[in-house]
Design a protein around this motif. Structure first.
Motif, short mmCIF file in Angstrom:
data_model
loop_
_atom_site.label_atom_id
_atom_site.label_comp_id
_atom_site.label_asym_id
_atom_site.label_seq_id
_atom_site.Cartn_x
_atom_site.Cartn_y
_atom_site.Cartn_z
N LYS A 192 0.89 -1.09 0.03
CA LYS A 192 -0.03 0.03 -0.06
C LYS A 192 1.05 1.37 0.01
O LYS A 192 1.79 1.25 0.97
CB LYS A 192 -1.01 -0.04 1.23
N ALA A 193 0.80 2.25 -0.81
CA ALA A 193 1.28 3.27 -0.87
C ALA A 193 0.65 4.54 -1.05
O ALA A 193 -0.85 4.46 -1.88
CB ALA A 193 2.47 3.37 -2.29
N ASN A 194 0.77 5.70 -0.64
CA ASN A 194 0.18 6.88 -0.77
C ASN A 194 1.30 8.07 -0.32
O ASN A 194 2.15 8.20 0.62
CB ASN A 194 -0.87 6.96 0.30
N VAL A 195 1.52 8.89 -1.49
CA VAL A 195 2.38 10.00 -1.42
C VAL A 195 2.52 10.94 -0.34
O VAL A 195 3.03 11.88 0.17
CB VAL A 195 2.62 10.71 -2.75
N ASN A 196 0.94 11.17 0.21
CA ASN A 196 0.54 12.07 1.46
C ASN A 196 0.83 11.46 2.67
O ASN A 196 0.30 11.89 3.86
CB ASN A 196 -0.75 12.54 1.01
N GLN A 197 1.49 10.23 2.62
CA GLN A 197 1.81 9.51 3.84
C GLN A 197 0.64 9.06 4.70
O GLN A 197 0.73 9.05 6.18
CB GLN A 197 2.84 10.54 4.87
N ARG A 198 -0.59 8.74 4.00
CA ARG A 198 -1.80 8.02 4.79
C ARG A 198 -1.26 6.61 4.90
O ARG A 198 -1.59 5.85 5.98
CB ARG A 198 -2.76 8.00 4.01
N TYR A 199 -0.23 6.15 4.11
CA TYR A 199 0.75 4.77 4.36
C TYR A 199 2.10 5.14 4.26
O TYR A 199 2.55 6.35 3.60
CB TYR A 199 0.49 3.90 3.02
N ALA A 200 2.74 4.35 5.10
CA ALA A 200 4.20 4.93 5.44
C ALA A 200 5.11 4.49 4.10
O ALA A 200 6.33 4.61 4.23
CB ALA A 200 4.66 4.50 6.63
N THR A 201 4.77 3.72 3.28
CA THR A 201 5.71 2.93 2.23
C THR A 201 6.46 4.02 1.30
O THR A 201 5.81 4.75 0.79
CB THR A 201 4.69 1.98 1.22
N ASP A 202 7.84 3.82 1.14
CA ASP A 202 8.67 4.41 0.20
C ASP A 202 9.32 3.48 -0.82
O ASP A 202 8.93 2.19 -0.62
CB ASP A 202 9.43 5.52 0.77
#
Length: 431
Positions: A341-351
């Protein structure tokens, strides 16, 4: 048969039992603790001094569990590999003054917990479970796992427009019935004291944390039994997979780090509690583990710098009837393996770095995996992942299993995905 049939269903069978035995966060951590004890883990009290030797240990606090395994030769600065999850699910919870009713019906007053799909609790047979606090300072788990309560829906004859849009008033329409007659103060406590058996009276019960649950058991579903329907998959599916993965790590002689399971309460309402991910519990336990092994603050800082957390929570499978609500290039499917799970607004922490860690674990486990990102027009949910990363400065990756009907009283996932997730988590904890 589908390709998915090649995967072992034994883990999923055990998940169905875990869901049934865990109607509340308090039951979930007790059930997970029993699973870990079979692998040699033992409970330690937070009020006691901790030893720094090898082996598996766990802490229980309310509806949260933190468990870790110290391998032979682990130094004080050994990093942690953490699987994070949460034990709570949206539901109806009993109010402080529970006995109510109207027009000849006896009812139980409830609050709405979390982002509940209210309509899924209508006309469903409900049990009642939770934790009772007794006058002597002890607590007792209670589980009435039979039809006891029901939130009756208004007949279509009295609401001809109901199929054009159901609107439920959270205060007036969600109060379950449990009998006929006039309500009497103390009725519920008298009933629960009887459920506890000899030695507990209503006068002994001075506090409670009680919630409803569907008594319909989880089950395989579909032409080839390739799906599973059941309650509380968000997020007991991840708790169970994490406990199984940690139990598998116990006793390994090739670990260069300390594997951890962190199962928190209160994720569904923001994680801000002494048992939530936004509280100090995880950091305190990890620090005490470092210090019990003779470590210093410098060792603690070095351990944190090398630590990685997989925040495992359910995500959205593409819905066949609402595909336009999903991101067109990201359509996770049941039995396609865990999702990143990815979200650039940091709703998820994945990079990108976290993606590489997750991909490597899946590759070692020979587990397929999928991407999840939200449609730009739909608000993105969040998890314990960003909270863990921000509070502890720990590299965190958000993953999970794709499901349908999230936050329903009864959710749906692929029958092979729990096994695939557990294998990916086991590979991650093994490093």
């Amino acid at each position: 048969m589908t390709n998915a049939s090649r995967f072992d269903r034994g883990h999923t069978d055990e998940l169905l039992t875990f869901l049934t035995e865990s109607p509340t966060p308090y039951h979930a951590v007790a059930t997970a603790a029993r699973l870990l004890e079979k692998a040699g883990f033992r409970q330690v009290e937070e009020t006691a001094a901790w030893e720094g030797g090898t082996g598996g240990r766990y802490v229980l606090r309310g509806g949260a569990l933190i468990a870790w395994y110290v391998p032979e030769g682990a130094g004080a600065a050994a990093p942690f590999r953490i699987v994070g999850a949460h034990t709570d699910s949206p539901n109806l919870r009993v109010k402080p003054v529970p006995d109510t009713g109207a027009n000849g019906w006896r009812q139980i007053a409830v609050e709405i917990y979390g982002g509940t799909l209210l309509n899924t609790w209508l006309d469903r047979d409900l049990g009642l479970a939770g934790r009772l606090s007794l006058r002597d300072g002890t607590t007792r788990l209670v589980n009435v796992d039979r039809p006891l309560l029901r939130v009756p829906q208004l007949a279509i004859h009295l609401d001809r427009q109901v199929n054009d849009g159901l609107k439920l008033d959270r205060q007036r329409h969600m109060t379950p019935v449990w009998g006929l007659g006039s309500p009497r103060e103390g009725d519920l406590l008298d009933f629960l004291a009887g459920e506890c058996g000899a030695g507990v009276s209503a006068a002994d019960i001075t506090g409670w944390d009680l919630m409803t649950h569907s008594v319909e058991p989880p089950a395989y579903l579909g032409r080839e039994r390739e799906l599973v329907a059941g309650p509380r998959m968000d997020n007991l599916l991840s708790v169970h997979a994490g406990a199984a993965a940690l139990a598998a790590a116990a006793g390994r002689t090739d670990l260069a780090h300390v594997p951890v399971l962190a199962a928190f309460d209160h994720e569904e309402n923001g994680s801000q509690s002494d048992t939530g991910a936004d509280g100090p519990l995880l950091g305190t336990v990890l620090e005490r583990s470092v210090f019990a092994r003779g470590g210093s603050y410098e060792d603690r800082a070095r351990a944190w710098a090398g630590t990685v957390c997989l925040s495992s929570d359910t995500g959205h499978a593409v819905h066949p009837n609402y595909a336009e609500r999903h991101e067109p290039g990201h359509h996770p499917m049941p039995n396609g393996g865990p999702i990143l799970k990815a979200n650039v607004n940091q709703r998820y922490a994945t990079d990108g770095t976290g993606r590489a860690v997750f991909a490597a674990a899946c590759e070692r486990a020979d587990v397929p995996w999928q991407h999840f990102v939200s449609n730009n027009g739909m608000p993105c949910g969040t998890t314990i992942g960003p909270i863990t990363a921000a509070r502890h400065g720990i590299a965190t990756v958000d993953i999970g299993v794709a499901i349908l009907s999230m936050h329903s009283a009864r959710e749906l996932c692929g029958a092979d995905d729990p096994f695939l997730l557990a294998n990916a988590l086991a590979a991650f904890l093994a490093g």
